[in-house]
Structure formats: C-alpha cells, structure tokens
Enzyme design. Sequence first.
Site, mmCIF file in Angstrom:
data_model
loop_
_atom_site.group_PDB
_atom_site.id
_atom_site.type_symbol
_atom_site.label_atom_id
_atom_site.label_comp_id
_atom_site.label_asym_id
_atom_site.label_seq_id
_atom_site.Cartn_x
_atom_site.Cartn_y
_atom_site.Cartn_z
ATOM 1 N N THR A 266 0.834 -1.204 0.000
ATOM 2 C CA THR A 266 0.000 0.000 0.000
ATOM 3 C C THR A 266 0.866 1.249 0.000
ATOM 4 O O THR A 266 0.616 2.195 -0.758
ATOM 5 C CB THR A 266 -0.941 -0.005 1.212
ATOM 6 O OG1 THR A 266 -1.793 -1.150 1.137
ATOM 7 C CG2 THR A 266 -1.799 1.249 1.237
ATOM 8 N N ASP A 267 1.885 1.282 0.847
ATOM 9 C CA ASP A 267 2.794 2.423 0.859
ATOM 10 C C ASP A 267 3.501 2.574 -0.484
ATOM 11 O O ASP A 267 3.630 3.689 -1.011
ATOM 12 C CB ASP A 267 3.844 2.241 1.953
ATOM 13 C CG ASP A 267 3.331 2.616 3.333
ATOM 14 O OD1 ASP A 267 2.324 3.324 3.427
ATOM 15 O OD2 ASP A 267 3.946 2.191 4.326
#
Length: 414
Positions: free
Chosen positions: A181-182
């Site tokens: 996600t990051d």
Amino acid sequence: MTRPPPLQGIRVLDLSRILAGPWCTQNLADLGADVIKIERPGVGDDTRAWGPPYLKDGAGNDTAESAYYLSANRNKRSVEADMASPEGAALIRELAAASDVLVENFKVGGLAKYGLDYESLREVNPRLIYCSVTGFGQDGPCAQRPGYDFMIQGLGGLMSITGERDDLPGGGPQKAGVAVTDIVTGMYATVAILAALQERHNSGLGQHLDIALLDSHVALLANQNSNYFNTGVAPRRAGNAHQNVVPYQVFAASDGHLIVATGNESQYRAYCRAIGAPELGDDPRFATNRLRVANRETLIGLLSDIMRRGRRDDWIEKLEAVGVPCGPINDIAQAFAHPQAQARQLRRDLPHPLGGQAAVTASPLRFSASPVQYRLAPPLLGQHTEEVLRDVLGKPPEAIAAYAARLRESVAKQ
C-alpha cells in the site's frame, strides 16, 4: 550522447517520512530532481531506527543507519530543521519558496499551525506543487484518522483475497510480504507530481495534490474490483491460484514448486503436450478458459497428479521450450543471483560516508538517452544542512554557524 536526467533543475522539498512519501521522493531524486529531505534534529526519519539490520561500516560493524531507511532515501540531501520552532518553520518556508514540489505526509491540517500548509505556502510560491500523502485523503469521515499500510491492507480488501483458501490448512487473513500500500501510494504520488509539473507548463501555477493510501490501495485491486462490480459477489482467497484464469498457479513437483501461467488457449494446449497429457488439451470439459474455470477442481486435480511425478527444473525446461510462461519460486537472494537480475544490475552499491557501501535496489525506470543516476547514498542525518543553507538559500557563514550551534543545543536538551 547522454542527456541530463529528466528532472534536472527541479527542486523537491521532502517533509515526508516512513515509506509512502519517501518512496515517491526517491523516484523523483532518481530522475534527477534535487530532493532536500527535512528531518527532525537529532532524530530524523522514524525509519532510521527501524532495525536491525543496519548498514555496516568499512570495518564491518553496525552503524545507526537501518536497512529500512536505506531502501527509500538515496539521491537525497538531508537538512535538520525543527518545524515546531519559529526558526525551523521559517527556514522550511524559505526552502518552499525556492522549490518546485513539496511532499508531506502529516495528518490532515497538521502543518497549518506552522504556516506550512498549502494555502500558506502558495502565497509565497504560487508555482509550488504541494503533494499531501495521507491515510484517507483530505476529506470524508475518516480524513482525520492516521493510516498505516497494514491497517489499510485489511480495511481496503487486500487481505480478504490474499492467502490460502479459508477451507484449506493455513487459510485466513494474510497481508502481503512487503508494504504494497505504501509503495503503490508512493508510485501514484510520483505520477501525480509529474503530471502537475507538465500542467504547470501551461498554467504557470502549482496546485494541491491529495493522494491517499486507501484510494491507492483500492485502485491496486484492479481486476478483483471489476470481478466484484460485475457479479455483486466479493472475491475470496484463492491461495496461489488465479481467480479468472486456469491453469495459472503454483504446482508441486517431486523436488519443489514451480509456477505455471497459461494466459491463452495455445499456451494451455502447449502445456498439456509438454507434460505428456495432450488429451487434456482436447478434452471438451477444458476446451476454453471459461470451461476450465468452471471445472477448475477436476482439471487441477489431474494436472497436480502429473506435475508431482517430475522434477521442478525438468518441467521448467520443457515448458520454456514450448513458450509456456513458468518459473521457480526463488527467495530474495536467489532472485538477485538470477542471470537476468545480474545482467540488469538490479543491485547497486554506493559509497557511504561512514566508510562502507550502501547496497540499494536499482530503479526500474530505464531511459535510453537520459538515464537514472545513482549520485548519493542515503544521507546521514543533517549531512547537507550547511551545504543547502549556503547554496540554496545563500546564507552567510556566520548565520550557518549560528544555526548549527542552536541545533546542537536543541539536540542536547532532548
């Protein structure tokens, strides 16, 4: 003839830390931008302490630079400044006035009290592209909540489709093995900034970019979202199998595992011939991908029995010979040792100020005429403070010395 890197002449003020923001600014730095990383005096980016493991110095001893920090901060310059102090906030405003892009990942509204929010900084630099990376975006009922990769992987749906099926041993929620996600948020932020730079050529003005972990994460689910939209049924975990294509999964051989990924009918039939089962290629139950998906359990049972009788590398050799996508399941050491990874120089070693070498992963961005340059190892905390104050802001030596003295005093009081 080699041309300058694409973003040479662009200055980026990096107020971000951890991973999503730094991943974005590392991309920009790789592309030639001058990225100035603002760090809290004496502490710096939180990830500097996220170890072990740590970088080794020239004598083979651990330094204070964590491997995690090294992964996202090459080609940057580090400046110590305390935005909570009037002097530090004023210094950051000066740098913002001299920058093209600012990237921050504070909570929504968190920088306004320091006069470092978009509305304040656009007054001193109307051309500034201001990119905010947050968990949930600048609006909506969750805007004020902090967002973390692991939490978003659960909330955003990825963990519901990752891992073994719930009815099999080992089934249940499973996160990805890296902070996807990051990473994807950092990539979307990079794309947005590049687009805003292009738009500025037309308008002459900057703008505020609102990039959220949740938005980016949901976008990452791609065809799984489309599966849900078109059926009204949320996809579930499928282990190492594909939701929409069969066979497209891991198979056990007699001495290990391999991936087989047949993406079309000709590949499927070539696969059946290569494993000595041409009749499965002609079987009317499996004649099309639609039928193979419908009869998945029967077909995979038959194929699994065959694959278990052969050796992994023998299968790979036979399948590669007929153009069927396949491969082993390597660990990371094996991946970097692969001849293709070696040929592409996916590991780069940069001289580090502490006397050792900082190993970094090569950028996947390849340009024929203006290539990525590996200029700087991830910087030490505050390594470039004096340099930036002198060369970017034009501060005289006495002002720089006084600032450095106040920094030392501030750190000593912590």
